[in-house]
Write a protein that holds these residues in place. Sequence first.
Motif, short mmCIF file in Angstrom:
data_model
loop_
_atom_site.label_atom_id
_atom_site.label_comp_id
_atom_site.label_asym_id
_atom_site.label_seq_id
_atom_site.Cartn_x
_atom_site.Cartn_y
_atom_site.Cartn_z
N MET A 236 1.11 37.90 18.29
CA MET A 236 -0.21 38.02 18.91
C MET A 236 -1.27 37.27 18.12
SD MET A 236 -0.64 39.25 21.80
CE MET A 236 -2.41 39.35 21.66
N TRP A 237 -1.22 37.36 16.80
CA TRP A 237 -2.19 36.63 15.98
C TRP A 237 -2.08 35.14 16.26
CZ3 TRP A 237 -1.66 32.81 12.29
CH2 TRP A 237 -2.81 32.52 11.53
N GLY A 238 -0.85 34.67 16.34
CA GLY A 238 -0.64 33.26 16.63
C GLY A 238 -1.16 32.88 18.00
N ALA A 239 -0.91 33.74 19.01
CA ALA A 239 -1.39 33.45 20.37
C ALA A 239 -2.91 33.39 20.41
CB ALA A 239 -0.86 34.51 21.34
N ILE A 240 -3.58 34.33 19.73
CA ILE A 240 -5.04 34.34 19.72
C ILE A 240 -5.58 33.08 19.05
CG2 ILE A 240 -7.06 35.51 18.74
CD1 ILE A 240 -5.50 38.16 19.11
N ARG A 241 -5.00 32.71 17.93
CA ARG A 241 -5.45 31.51 17.24
C ARG A 241 -5.18 30.26 18.08
NH1 ARG A 241 -6.59 29.11 12.13
NH2 ARG A 241 -7.08 26.98 12.73
N VAL A 242 -4.04 30.23 18.76
CA VAL A 242 -3.74 29.10 19.63
C VAL A 242 -4.79 28.97 20.73
CG1 VAL A 242 -2.13 28.28 21.40
CG2 VAL A 242 -1.27 29.00 19.19
N PHE A 243 -5.16 30.10 21.33
CA PHE A 243 -6.18 30.05 22.39
C PHE A 243 -7.52 29.57 21.82
CE2 PHE A 243 -3.60 33.26 24.93
CZ PHE A 243 -3.21 32.32 25.86
N SER A 244 -7.86 29.97 20.61
CA SER A 244 -9.12 29.50 20.01
C SER A 244 -9.09 27.99 19.84
CB SER A 244 -9.35 30.19 18.66
OG SER A 244 -9.61 31.56 18.82
N LEU A 310 -16.37 32.56 19.82
CA LEU A 310 -16.97 31.24 19.70
C LEU A 310 -16.24 30.22 20.56
CD1 LEU A 310 -17.75 30.84 15.89
CD2 LEU A 310 -19.40 30.99 17.76
N ALA A 311 -14.91 30.23 20.50
CA ALA A 311 -14.13 29.28 21.28
C ALA A 311 -14.32 29.52 22.78
CB ALA A 311 -12.66 29.38 20.91
N ALA A 312 -14.38 30.79 23.18
CA ALA A 312 -14.60 31.11 24.60
C ALA A 312 -15.96 30.61 25.06
CB ALA A 312 -14.48 32.61 24.82
N ALA A 313 -16.98 30.80 24.23
CA ALA A 313 -18.33 30.32 24.59
C ALA A 313 -18.36 28.80 24.69
CB ALA A 313 -19.34 30.81 23.56
N ALA A 314 -17.66 28.12 23.79
CA ALA A 314 -17.61 26.65 23.84
C ALA A 314 -16.96 26.17 25.13
CB ALA A 314 -16.86 26.11 22.63
N ARG A 365 -15.95 35.00 29.44
CA ARG A 365 -17.12 35.88 29.25
C ARG A 365 -16.69 37.25 28.75
NH1 ARG A 365 -19.33 32.36 33.12
NH2 ARG A 365 -18.01 33.11 34.81
N LEU A 366 -15.56 37.75 29.24
CA LEU A 366 -15.04 39.02 28.72
C LEU A 366 -14.68 38.89 27.24
CD1 LEU A 366 -12.75 40.13 31.70
CD2 LEU A 366 -14.82 41.28 30.89
N GLN A 367 -14.12 37.74 26.87
CA GLN A 367 -13.76 37.53 25.47
C GLN A 367 -15.00 37.48 24.58
OE1 GLN A 367 -10.43 37.07 23.80
NE2 GLN A 367 -12.04 37.77 22.42
N VAL A 368 -16.06 36.81 25.05
CA VAL A 368 -17.30 36.76 24.29
C VAL A 368 -17.86 38.17 24.10
CG1 VAL A 368 -19.71 35.99 24.35
CG2 VAL A 368 -17.88 34.41 24.99
N ARG A 370 -16.21 41.10 24.22
CA ARG A 370 -15.34 41.89 23.32
C ARG A 370 -15.56 41.50 21.87
NH1 ARG A 370 -11.25 41.36 27.52
NH2 ARG A 370 -10.52 39.43 26.51
N ASP A 371 -15.69 40.21 21.64
CA ASP A 371 -15.89 39.73 20.27
C ASP A 371 -17.23 40.21 19.72
OD1 ASP A 371 -14.89 38.32 18.07
OD2 ASP A 371 -16.08 36.55 18.56
N HIS A 372 -18.26 40.19 20.55
CA HIS A 372 -19.58 40.66 20.12
C HIS A 372 -19.55 42.15 19.79
CE1 HIS A 372 -23.90 41.31 20.01
NE2 HIS A 372 -23.76 42.26 20.93
N LEU A 373 -18.93 42.95 20.66
CA LEU A 373 -18.87 44.40 20.43
C LEU A 373 -18.05 44.72 19.17
CD1 LEU A 373 -18.35 45.64 24.09
CD2 LEU A 373 -20.42 45.84 22.70
N ARG A 374 -16.96 43.99 18.98
CA ARG A 374 -16.13 44.24 17.80
C ARG A 374 -16.91 43.94 16.51
NH1 ARG A 374 -13.10 40.90 14.82
NH2 ARG A 374 -13.38 39.19 16.30
N ARG A 375 -17.63 42.83 16.51
CA ARG A 375 -18.40 42.47 15.32
C ARG A 375 -19.55 43.45 15.08
NH1 ARG A 375 -17.12 37.44 13.36
NH2 ARG A 375 -15.70 36.23 14.67
#
Length: 380
Positions: A236-244, A310-314, A365-368, A370-375
């Motif tokens: 999963m870590w690899g998949a997330i990094r790949v998507f970024s 960040l990657a999702a927003a880009a 947008r969902l990823q942005v 989730r990332d904001h809430l997590r941070r």
Amino acid sequence: MELDGHLALLRSAAAEVAPDLRARALRIDADPGGMDVHLDSPAIGLIRRLSTPSAVNPDPIRLGGRALEGGSCLLVVIGLIELAYGDAAGVLALPGPALAGVVMHLLGDPEQQERFFQRIADGRTWTFCAITEPDVGSDATRMSTTLVPDHGLVGVKRYIGNGTRGDVGVVFARTGKGPLAIRAMLVESPATGWSARALPMIGLRGARLSEIELTGVPVAERQLLGSHLPPTRRGMWGAIRVFSDMRTQIAAMAVGTSMAVCDYVRAARTGWTRCERAELDTAQAEIAAVRAMVYRTAAAVDAGPDHPGLAAAAKIEGVRLAKRMTTRLPRLLGRGALPEHPLLEKWWRDASAFEFMEGTGNVQRLQVARDHLRRREAAA
């Protein structure tokens, strides 16, 4: 973010290759399966050398008296923007490490990396990265493809770039239940239990999206990636990094396409009115702003793996930009501009295709969020 030194030299070197891709664009769009006549493109070597990690790259790019660090998201993005200015679909159609190379860089051990990157060093070998599935798209947590003991890989992958012509690549599958049971594995085709078919496409036809059916593809222990890493940094870590990485690269290609449309329209006629010149100047300013955003995002991805928001927003901004440029600017050439200018018509189709690569705008947008809430929770 301004580029200087070796980064500016890289941008110039990639820009020199872009006209070759532009000259091939309409032929690749008309016949994405007939790539043999395009294997002399200088873009192939540039992409491969940019994407290959330095440890397994005997021929790194040297600019300004230094060797560039292959596999860097920022370096790849700088090159991609300029190459996509030639033609983004042409970039996706050419053989090279592509997304599978990112996975190998992140999860492969030295022996696996050597094997993979030597396999594609001839510049004639396509790769694939099979993550997405028909029912769950790019939501890796819900994937159903499974590595069945004593049987092999079982499942269906869909929307896989170059899936029908890829000779080597990476497949993500479950080895059990839970997020830590998702693993990536190095697979070569053809293989027992492997079949692939090309899917019909309207935009970015050079990507040759495919569906891959797996009915018992054998996988040996040495093909599993990440075994040398902690369990939390494997699948999963690899998949997330790949998507970024990939979402940032898609944003880069969208920016390059926007640049191409803007310059093409500006050069297509003379005698612009003041309002029309102002619209073209505004478009250039918008492109420059999103390009700087993509550069910053790529640098952040290189600095640390945990930047999905960040990657999702880009990607959101890159796709928005490409859609605006490909619909708004051709109108300045009058009615019938798209039929009269085949490249503009093609880029208009390509811009819509960017939306669906590695998750639609709603997914981003969902990823942005989730990332904001997590941070925010982490800072509380």
